[in-house]
Design an enzyme around this catalytic site. Structure first.
Site, PDB file in Angstrom:
ATOM      1  N   HIS A 175     -46.717  66.003  -1.739  1.00  0.00           N
ATOM      2  CA  HIS A 175     -47.749  65.056  -1.285  1.00  0.00           C
ATOM      3  C   HIS A 175     -47.177  63.645  -1.131  1.00  0.00           C
ATOM      4  CE1 HIS A 175     -51.819  63.155  -1.211  1.00  0.00           C
ATOM      5  NE2 HIS A 175     -51.173  62.174  -1.829  1.00  0.00           N
TER       6      HIS A 175
ATOM      7  N   HIS B 115     -46.518  60.330   2.023  1.00  0.00           N
ATOM      8  CA  HIS B 115     -46.731  58.877   2.040  1.00  0.00           C
ATOM      9  C   HIS B 115     -45.445  58.138   2.404  1.00  0.00           C
ATOM     10  CE1 HIS B 115     -50.771  59.115   0.706  1.00  0.00           C
ATOM     11  NE2 HIS B 115     -50.526  59.388  -0.564  1.00  0.00           N
TER      12      HIS B 115
END
Length: 355
Positions: free
Chosen positions: A268, A272
């Site tokens: 995850h 970003h």
């Protein structure tokens, strides 16, 4: 026709003999492990007291829930520095709750209903869902950081380093390295960027470490089962994990009921680092939350389309994987039971009609 009947009979019998609850490749029996207690000892457990609070109510401590909504971009800071948040469930907060529910694909009620509070109390990424430094750029379910930052076009190889000092001593370093390597590989498989570990931590493009509390980047960690990690948009390169969590690279070894899967969180946060914001799609890697003892590592079409819109496609990427990733999403959790039920009904119905 007979060979069709034989095939359908074989499939149907196989489905009937298999248990849906045990068929998912990530399912494990945790019946002996207590559920994580959502109580004040966990970072956001105390929010359960606000369930179904009516509009206009004043409940001591609600200001902390408002700070949560403020941190993740749903409530603005008071325009006047003399103004402060209050414990009142006012119309502004109701509007923030509605925005939160819509943003995270919940039923939009404006109430602090059980589903909404369960989502609020679930551990999550520390990056806001919206509003930090300007509006996030949203396309479909996926989003980009304000200004749509990305790594320079000519930079096709990025290095990452693991902090030699900011680590947790109960994890085997080789297991950590392998988990991170697999997480980076998932993204490099779909875009024309390569990631290589370097021993030169301070010279690396991406710097990874475990930190506690206020660690100097303006995004303090808050304790067990709150904010799990955060990583900044390109080309900052900082990727920090909360050292207060119980991290795991193998749930078979780490038995803690509050263990967090390192590889899932890393996958995850790398999103970003590449420029992706949070997704509205619950099955996407870029959805902001992750429950304890849960693995969520495979990119879905939402993640893939989003990152490819920034960097283009890896020349070896198979576009058919987009369809397959959606199929995997539908075969997860409750979805797999529904899919099995449909297959059983269709298979048995076809057999009955043909016999």
């Amino acid at each position: 026709m007979n060979w069709w009947l034989q095939i359908l009979a074989t499939i149907t019998i196989s489905l009937l003999l298999s248990s849906p609850s045990s068929s998912h490749p990530l399912s494990q029996d945790f019946s002996s492990i207590p559920e994580p207690p959502f109580d004040p000892s966990n970072t956001w457990g105390g929010f359960s007291q606000f369930q179904d609070a009516p509009l206009g109510s004043n409940i001591t401590g609600m200001v902390e829930l408002k700070k949560y909504f403020q941190r993740f971009g749903y409530l603005l800071n008071p325009p006047n520095s003399s103004e402060t948040l209050t414990d009142c469930f006012d119309e502004e907060f109701e509007s923030a709750v509605r925005t939160y529910q819509a943003r995270l694909s919940l039923s939009v009620t404006g109430r602090l209903d059980p589903d909404t509070l369960a989502q609020v109390m679930t551990p999550r990424c520390g990056m806001p869902d919206k509003g930090l430094g300007g509006p996030f750029h949203e396309v479909g379910h996926y989003a980009f950081f304000p200004g749509v930052p990305k790594w320079p076009r000519g930079k096709k190889a990025l290095t990452y380093g693991i902090s030699p000092t900011n680590m947790v001593n109960y994890l085997d370093m080789e297991d950590v390295r392998m988990a991170l390597s697999r997480a980076f590989d998932r993204w490099s498989n779909v875009i024309p960027l390569n990631f290589t570990e370097t021993q030169d931590y301070y010279g690396a493009d991406i710097k990874i470490g475990f930190f506690s509390g206020d660690h100097g980047d303006g995004q303090p960690f808050d304790g067990v089962l709150g904010i799990l990690a955060h990583a900044f948009s390109p080309s900052n390169g900082n990727f920090h994990l909360d050292a207060s969590e119980t991290w795991s690279t193998d749930f078979g070894v780490q038995k803690s009921r509050v263990a967090i899967d390192l590889e899932s969180v890393a996958t995850h946060e790398i999103g970003h680092l590449l420029g992706l914001g949070h997704s509205k799609e619950k099955e996407a890697i870029m959805y902001p939350s992750l429950s304890p003892r849960t693995k969520k590592m495979e990119l879905r079409s939402d993640d893939i389309i989003g990152v490819q819109s920034l960097y283009g496609s890896n020349p070896n990427f198979d576009p058919n994987l987009l369809t397959q990733s959606d199929l995997l999403s539908n075969l997860g959790g409750e979805g797999i039971r529904g899919t099995w039920s449909v297959l059983l009904v269709l298979g048995l119905g076809f057999l009955i009609c043909c016999l």
